[in-house]
Design a protein around this motif. Sequence first.
Motif, PDB file in Angstrom:
ATOM      1  N   ARG A 117      -2.341  17.911  -9.257  1.00 28.77           N
ATOM      2  CA  ARG A 117      -1.099  17.306  -8.345  1.00 28.77           C
ATOM      3  C   ARG A 117      -1.146  17.955  -7.002  1.00 28.77           C
ATOM      4  O   ARG A 117      -0.513  17.235  -6.007  1.00 28.77           O
ATOM      5  N   TYR A 118      -1.304  19.188  -6.745  1.00 30.31           N
ATOM      6  CA  TYR A 118      -1.246  19.849  -5.787  1.00 30.31           C
ATOM      7  C   TYR A 118      -2.529  19.282  -4.550  1.00 30.31           C
ATOM      8  O   TYR A 118      -2.467  19.727  -3.470  1.00 30.31           O
ATOM      9  N   ASP A 121      -0.824  13.697  -4.837  1.00 32.06           N
ATOM     10  CA  ASP A 121       0.439  13.258  -4.704  1.00 32.06           C
ATOM     11  C   ASP A 121       1.593  14.228  -4.329  1.00 32.06           C
ATOM     12  O   ASP A 121       2.336  14.215  -3.546  1.00 32.06           O
ATOM     13  N   GLN A 122       1.442  15.547  -4.655  1.00 34.89           N
ATOM     14  CA  GLN A 122       2.218  16.502  -4.096  1.00 34.89           C
ATOM     15  C   GLN A 122       1.449  17.825  -3.110  1.00 34.89           C
ATOM     16  O   GLN A 122       2.068  18.704  -2.664  1.00 34.89           O
ATOM     17  N   THR A 123       0.322  17.319  -2.504  1.00 36.11           N
ATOM     18  CA  THR A 123      -0.273  17.975  -1.509  1.00 36.11           C
ATOM     19  C   THR A 123       0.478  18.499  -0.526  1.00 36.11           C
ATOM     20  O   THR A 123       0.583  19.570   0.040  1.00 36.11           O
ATOM     21  N   SER A 125       3.870  18.544   0.015  1.00 34.02           N
ATOM     22  CA  SER A 125       5.088  19.542  -0.396  1.00 34.02           C
ATOM     23  C   SER A 125       4.542  20.964  -0.851  1.00 34.02           C
ATOM     24  O   SER A 125       5.111  21.755  -0.370  1.00 34.02           O
ATOM     25  N   VAL A 126       3.353  21.106  -1.341  1.00 34.45           N
ATOM     26  CA  VAL A 126       2.854  22.325  -1.669  1.00 34.45           C
ATOM     27  C   VAL A 126       2.427  22.921  -0.688  1.00 34.45           C
ATOM     28  O   VAL A 126       2.778  24.219  -0.575  1.00 34.45           O
ATOM     29  N   GLN A 129       5.401  24.321   1.276  1.00 34.15           N
ATOM     30  CA  GLN A 129       6.207  25.195   0.371  1.00 34.15           C
ATOM     31  C   GLN A 129       5.355  26.557   0.624  1.00 34.15           C
ATOM     32  O   GLN A 129       6.074  27.721   0.751  1.00 34.15           O
ATOM     33  N   ARG A 175      -2.284   7.498 -11.705  1.00 29.83           N
ATOM     34  CA  ARG A 175      -2.951   8.318 -11.071  1.00 29.83           C
ATOM     35  C   ARG A 175      -4.418   8.553 -11.031  1.00 29.83           C
ATOM     36  O   ARG A 175      -5.196   8.427  -9.898  1.00 29.83           O
ATOM     37  N   PHE A 215      12.259  21.178  -9.495  1.00 32.67           N
ATOM     38  CA  PHE A 215      11.976  19.775  -9.655  1.00 32.67           C
ATOM     39  C   PHE A 215      12.496  19.192 -11.129  1.00 32.67           C
ATOM     40  O   PHE A 215      12.566  18.236 -11.388  1.00 32.67           O
TER      41      PHE A 215
END
Length: 368
Positions: A117-118, A121-123, A125-126, A129, A175, A215
């Motif tokens: 996910r990093y 789809d979450q790259t 936000s990661v 952060q 995904r 989350f």
Amino acid sequence: MKVAIIHELLVKLGGAERVAKVLMEMFPEAPIFTLLYNEKTCGSVFPKKRVRVAPWLQKAYRMGIPRRALISWMNTAVENFNLTEYDLVISSSSAFAHGVLTLAGTKHICYCHSPARYLWDQTFSVQEQQAHRGALSGAKSFLLPRIFHTLRQWDAVAAGRPDILLANSKTVQQRISKYWRKPSQVLFPPVRVREFSAQKEHGEYFLIVSALSPFKNIDLAVRVFSRLPKHKLVIIGDGVERKRLEALSGENVEFLGRKSDGVVKEYLQNCRALLFPGEDDFGIVPVEAMACGKPVIALARGGATETVLAEQTGIFFDEPVEYALEHALIRFFQHEPHFDTHSIRKHALLFSEESFREGILKNIHHPS
């Protein structure tokens, strides 16, 4: 037939490790290859004599180098596992395990918990952060986009290596299709539903069993219940959010911290309903609650939409906002007399370990 099992990391016991455990039980002679191994936390389930590690990564891990600092080398390390003597390889993958190299005549079945996910789809936000965390935040904001870009290229190629891709939910299947451009079959993960029994009676409390992470949306439930002093909310679990959540809580919200499986089982069997306010790819706890005959109040996203039946085994709310959860609770109170304990449990049995084992064996014997 010689079998090898690949599971990314054996450093904690969670839902993915339950899958690896069942696979290990199905093939008692098979070694389990992993990039990093923590015997203290995992040795009781995964004995050291069956574990094969990536030597140089394991050495770095023992020296205290954080796991996230080793990510850049994990793809190379997984390719260095020598699997030439095995006829069947089963990988349990959340990021790298699917990338093992096998011979042309070796069948490779990948059970995919999700494409990393990093990386996908979450790259963003990661990266954001990490860029604001720690003394090296500036260096990370420069390096991470480049590291992740390289790993995405590798991941896209590695996705073509398994002969069969099994997704743990339709959410993950989507995904796989979007990011890997590969077909897959859905096989729900094994849940220990037969360890629970249906119980119609209940205590006067609602229950959350969850890591206390941002989350998971636990703060949503805490704020709503703090305005409902006549209704008690019990929260089992721990994490970085605990102090903040306790500060938000009214007297009717009780935090119990981490508890043993036996204690969690007791609370599940006696709760009025389980709350599941976050989004998960599958979500084992809602199935465990249903195995106890208890309804689930869940956010209508992710795996819960595949395991909970609206108005039959639970109640959904559409958005992670307070008024939506409040309306879901009103609907729960109205519908509560109509929930049938045994029907809820019967539905939970669809997600049993037996169903998972049958799915794995079916794919082993099916031509790839």
